[in-house]
Structure formats: C-alpha cells, structure tokens
Design a protein around this motif. Structure first.
Motif, PDB file in Angstrom:
ATOM      1  N   THR A 172       0.801  -1.222   0.000  1.00 38.90           N
ATOM      2  CA  THR A 172       0.000   0.000   0.000  1.00 38.90           C
ATOM      3  C   THR A 172       0.838   1.277   0.000  1.00 38.90           C
ATOM      4  O   THR A 172       0.462   2.257  -0.642  1.00 38.90           O
ATOM      5  CB  THR A 172      -0.944   0.033   1.225  1.00 38.90           C
ATOM      6  N   GLY A 193       1.648   2.899  -3.320  1.00 39.29           N
ATOM      7  CA  GLY A 193       0.438   3.470  -3.911  1.00 39.29           C
ATOM      8  C   GLY A 193       0.128   4.826  -3.302  1.00 39.29           C
ATOM      9  O   GLY A 193      -0.214   5.784  -4.004  1.00 39.29           O
ATOM     10  N   ILE A 194       0.258   4.914  -1.972  1.00 43.50           N
ATOM     11  CA  ILE A 194      -0.008   6.185  -1.291  1.00 43.50           C
ATOM     12  C   ILE A 194       1.025   7.234  -1.705  1.00 43.50           C
ATOM     13  O   ILE A 194       0.696   8.401  -1.924  1.00 43.50           O
ATOM     14  CB  ILE A 194      -0.001   5.977   0.240  1.00 43.50           C
ATOM     15  N   ALA A 252       0.047   8.380  -5.193  1.00 45.18           N
ATOM     16  CA  ALA A 252      -1.164   9.203  -5.151  1.00 45.18           C
ATOM     17  C   ALA A 252      -0.861  10.574  -4.553  1.00 45.18           C
ATOM     18  O   ALA A 252      -1.328  11.602  -5.062  1.00 45.18           O
ATOM     19  CB  ALA A 252      -2.233   8.482  -4.331  1.00 45.18           C
ATOM     20  N   CYS A 287      -1.299  14.164  -6.322  1.00 45.95           N
ATOM     21  CA  CYS A 287      -2.185  15.181  -5.750  1.00 45.95           C
ATOM     22  C   CYS A 287      -1.428  16.457  -5.382  1.00 45.95           C
ATOM     23  O   CYS A 287      -2.028  17.520  -5.239  1.00 45.95           O
ATOM     24  CB  CYS A 287      -2.920  14.628  -4.527  1.00 45.95           C
ATOM     25  N   ARG A 299      -5.975  22.082  -5.768  1.00 46.07           N
ATOM     26  CA  ARG A 299      -7.063  21.807  -4.820  1.00 46.07           C
ATOM     27  C   ARG A 299      -6.667  20.800  -3.745  1.00 46.07           C
ATOM     28  O   ARG A 299      -7.135  20.871  -2.611  1.00 46.07           O
ATOM     29  CB  ARG A 299      -8.272  21.247  -5.581  1.00 46.07           C
ATOM     30  N   THR A 300      -5.844  19.830  -4.137  1.00 45.43           N
ATOM     31  CA  THR A 300      -5.515  18.752  -3.196  1.00 45.43           C
ATOM     32  C   THR A 300      -4.099  18.875  -2.653  1.00 45.43           C
ATOM     33  O   THR A 300      -3.661  18.038  -1.867  1.00 45.43           O
ATOM     34  CB  THR A 300      -5.653  17.383  -3.892  1.00 45.43           C
ATOM     35  N   ARG A 356      -2.590  20.753  -0.489  1.00 43.09           N
ATOM     36  CA  ARG A 356      -2.349  20.883   0.938  1.00 43.09           C
ATOM     37  C   ARG A 356      -2.441  19.526   1.637  1.00 43.09           C
ATOM     38  O   ARG A 356      -1.571  19.160   2.425  1.00 43.09           O
ATOM     39  CB  ARG A 356      -3.359  21.860   1.557  1.00 43.09           C
ATOM     40  N   ALA A 357      -3.484  18.784   1.333  1.00 45.06           N
ATOM     41  CA  ALA A 357      -3.626  17.455   1.931  1.00 45.06           C
ATOM     42  C   ALA A 357      -2.450  16.560   1.533  1.00 45.06           C
ATOM     43  O   ALA A 357      -1.887  15.847   2.364  1.00 45.06           O
ATOM     44  CB  ALA A 357      -4.941  16.821   1.485  1.00 45.06           C
ATOM     45  N   ALA A 358      -2.064  16.646   0.256  1.00 42.85           N
ATOM     46  CA  ALA A 358      -0.971  15.807  -0.221  1.00 42.85           C
ATOM     47  C   ALA A 358       0.347  16.189   0.443  1.00 42.85           C
ATOM     48  O   ALA A 358       1.147  15.320   0.788  1.00 42.85           O
ATOM     49  CB  ALA A 358      -0.850  15.920  -1.738  1.00 42.85           C
ATOM     50  N   PHE A 365       0.665  17.424   3.376  1.00 41.90           N
ATOM     51  CA  PHE A 365       0.603  16.922   4.748  1.00 41.90           C
ATOM     52  C   PHE A 365       0.996  15.439   4.788  1.00 41.90           C
ATOM     53  O   PHE A 365       1.795  15.014   5.630  1.00 41.90           O
ATOM     54  CB  PHE A 365      -0.816  17.124   5.307  1.00 41.90           C
ATOM     55  N   LEU A 366       0.459  14.665   3.839  1.00 41.13           N
ATOM     56  CA  LEU A 366       0.818  13.240   3.765  1.00 41.13           C
ATOM     57  C   LEU A 366       2.298  13.079   3.467  1.00 41.13           C
ATOM     58  O   LEU A 366       2.978  12.223   4.054  1.00 41.13           O
ATOM     59  CB  LEU A 366      -0.011  12.542   2.683  1.00 41.13           C
ATOM     60  N   THR A 397      -9.074  19.462   4.301  1.00 41.95           N
ATOM     61  CA  THR A 397      -7.751  18.871   4.094  1.00 41.95           C
ATOM     62  C   THR A 397      -7.705  17.446   4.630  1.00 41.95           C
ATOM     63  O   THR A 397      -7.164  16.544   3.993  1.00 41.95           O
ATOM     64  CB  THR A 397      -6.688  19.724   4.806  1.00 41.95           C
ATOM     65  N   GLN A 412      -9.602  15.162   2.334  1.00 39.89           N
ATOM     66  CA  GLN A 412      -8.816  14.903   1.119  1.00 39.89           C
ATOM     67  C   GLN A 412      -7.662  13.953   1.406  1.00 39.89           C
ATOM     68  O   GLN A 412      -7.399  13.025   0.646  1.00 39.89           O
ATOM     69  CB  GLN A 412      -8.274  16.225   0.559  1.00 39.89           C
ATOM     70  N   ILE A 453      -6.890  10.403  -0.308  1.00 39.81           N
ATOM     71  CA  ILE A 453      -5.647  10.086  -1.021  1.00 39.81           C
ATOM     72  C   ILE A 453      -5.065   8.767  -0.497  1.00 39.81           C
ATOM     73  O   ILE A 453      -4.664   7.898  -1.265  1.00 39.81           O
ATOM     74  CB  ILE A 453      -4.621  11.228  -0.862  1.00 39.81           C
ATOM     75  N   GLY A 460      -4.748   5.575  -2.805  1.00 41.25           N
ATOM     76  CA  GLY A 460      -3.412   5.036  -3.034  1.00 41.25           C
ATOM     77  C   GLY A 460      -3.289   3.601  -2.584  1.00 41.25           C
ATOM     78  O   GLY A 460      -2.771   2.746  -3.316  1.00 41.25           O
TER      79      GLY A 460
END
Lengths: 137, 161
Positions: free
Chosen positions: A54, A57-58, A61, A65, A70-71, A73-75, A77-78, B3, B6, B10, B14
C-alpha cells in the motif's frame, strides 16, 4: 511574497516528481521492497507485506495530488508524514547499526548511510515548507 | 477539515490502487505474515523478514583475501559450474536446499552471492534459520566479482558433500 510563492511551487513540483518516481519504482518491484522493509526491523512481520503493497500506492497518489492545487495541501501533509516516517526508519536503522538497502527508490537502491538520513531530513524540511506555504488564509 | 478528508481519500485511493495492482500482477506478494519458525523457506518466503548484513564487493574482496570467510554461491548448477568464486560452496536457491557442509562450523562468517538479489537473500535466511550467526549478502553478483579481479574457478563443487 512572489519569491516565497515561486520557491514553494518549485519545492511542491519537485516533491511531486520525487514521490511519483519513488512510488512507481517501488510498485515495479514489490518483492524487493518487502524485503528491504522487513530489514528495517521496525514493523511487525505481519504488517510488512500490507505496508509494502500500500505505501508505494499512497506515495504515488500523494505525488500526483501535490500537482493539483485543490488537493496540494492534503498531499503535502501526507508527504510530510511519510518523510517523517522515513527519517525515523532510517535514523533507527543507523542507530542500531543495521546494515541494509534503503529501498527508497525500488531496485535502484543504495545502502542506508548518514547521507540517506540527511536527504530524508531535507525532504522533511521541504515538505514542511510546502505545507506551511499552503496553509489557508 | 477539508484537508483531512482529502488526505484520507488520497490514502484510501493510493492503498486501494496498490492492493489491486498486487492482486492483478502475476508476481504479487502474499499479504499473510510468514509462518513463524518455518524450516526451509519456499520461494514465496523471499519476502520473509530476515536479519542479514549486506556488504559491498570491495568488502567481500577484503574478507576473501584475509581468508576470514566462507563463500557460498546461491545460483543454479550450470552457472556455478561455468564460474564461481574460488573455494565457494554451492548452495543453490531452491525449495529444498542442500545441507550446509558439516565441515564448516556454524560460527563461520558466510558471504552469500548470486546474480539475483532475492536468491542470495533467501539462502541467507535459510542459513540464519538453521542457526548460523554471521551471514552476509554481497550486493554485487559474480560478474562484478570477476570484473573486479576476484579469484574464480570453474567446475562442479567438489568440497560440497
């Protein structure tokens, strides 16, 4: 302000490219990544295959992103969380004297050294800066 | 909050993509944890966790010339016969590996090499499972050993029993 914006956009695109590259490279050779991951001796054996499947994949992704405003900020953070995890994994391996392949970029791997740790810290900083620059105002 | 939503999406997308890809591809790995205390790992066990040190070609050459280690070749018979590290035992990566030569103690430092990284890893795991303490895997294959001028020889393994 424009300089800061330009810098954060550059960092964001760079991180995106790096995460997509790292994710895809690991997806191409899941078996090797699973062995490398197990060698870190950080995860319980039962979790290694699941994470090996996994996580790439994350990564991919999140990289994708990061490219979308649009995405992003979330990306970011990840990406920050993943960089933090990688830094901890590499740091503990170095501290415990485990000699292993980092598995960072699939089969084009290199042994874990202090420079791996420095690189991960740099990426952590970059992800942190992107995250801060994207905070809602 | 947006956020967080989202981010969760993700992660879900993923990991789902990763899982699906693993199911679809022919060489996907098993998600079950490796059985504890297995004797000789089968091919699937290439993903089993192992504690093994990796060494570079340069380190292997140094150990070889210091005569401090035993080398073991994890490739198939034809490859071993065509050329191998001089004095190396033949321990091919296969479901039932030949027994470790009794004349070499389990305390000896062993360096495993193969052309396929997974093969050397698997043999190293089996040796560790068999009670060997110091097992190392050479990052490079035999071709690199030869190219670096490492001593080599041909023929079948006469020291194996």
């Amino acid at each position: 302000v424009t300089v800061v914006t330009a810098l954060s956009v550059t960092l964001r695109l760079g991180l995106a490219a790096l995460f997509i590259y790292a994710g895809v490279a690991k997806l191409l050779d899941t078996q090797s990544f699973a062995v490398d991951l197990a060698n870190y001796q950080l995860l319980p054996a039962a979790l290694v295959p699941l994470v090996a499947v996994t996580l790439p994949g994350i990564e991919t992704a999140s990289g994708a992103c990061l490219l979308i405003s649009r995405t992003a900020r979330a990306a970011s953070f990840l990406a920050f969380l993943m960089c933090l995890a990688f830094t901890v994994a590499v740091g503990q391996a170095l501290a415990r004297g485990i000699n292993l392949d980092c598995g960072c970029f699939g089969t084009t791997s290199a042994p874990v050294t202090t420079s791996t740790l420095v690189r991960d810290l740099g990426l952590l900083g970059a992800a942190g800066m992107v995250l801060l620059a994207l905070r809602p105002r | 909050v947006q956020t967080l939503i989202q981010g969760t999406l993700i992660v879900l997308a993923g990991s789902t993509a990763g899982l699906l890809l693993n199911i679809v591809r022919p060489d996907g790995i098993s998600l079950r944890a490796p059985d504890a205390g297995q004797e000789a790992p089968s091919d699937e066990a290439c993903v089993a966790p192992a504690v093994q040190a990796r060494i570079t070609l340069a380190e292997a050459l140094e150990l070889y010339h210091a005569r401090q280690v035993v080398f073991a070749d994890a490739r198939v018979g034809e490859e071993y016969a065509t050329g191998h590290v001089a004095g190396a035992f033949h321990l091919p990566c296969q479901p039932h590996m030949p027994a470790w030569p009794a004349r070499v103690g389990r305390d000896a430092t062993v360096v495993i090499y193969a052309d396929e990284r997974g093969d050397a890893d698997l043999v190293a795991q089996a040796l560790i499972a068999g009670g060997h303490g110091d097992v190392r895997v050479m990052n490079e294959g035999f071709a690199a050993w030869q190219a670096a001028g490492g001593p080599s020889e041909t023929g079948t393994c006469e020291i194996c029993e």
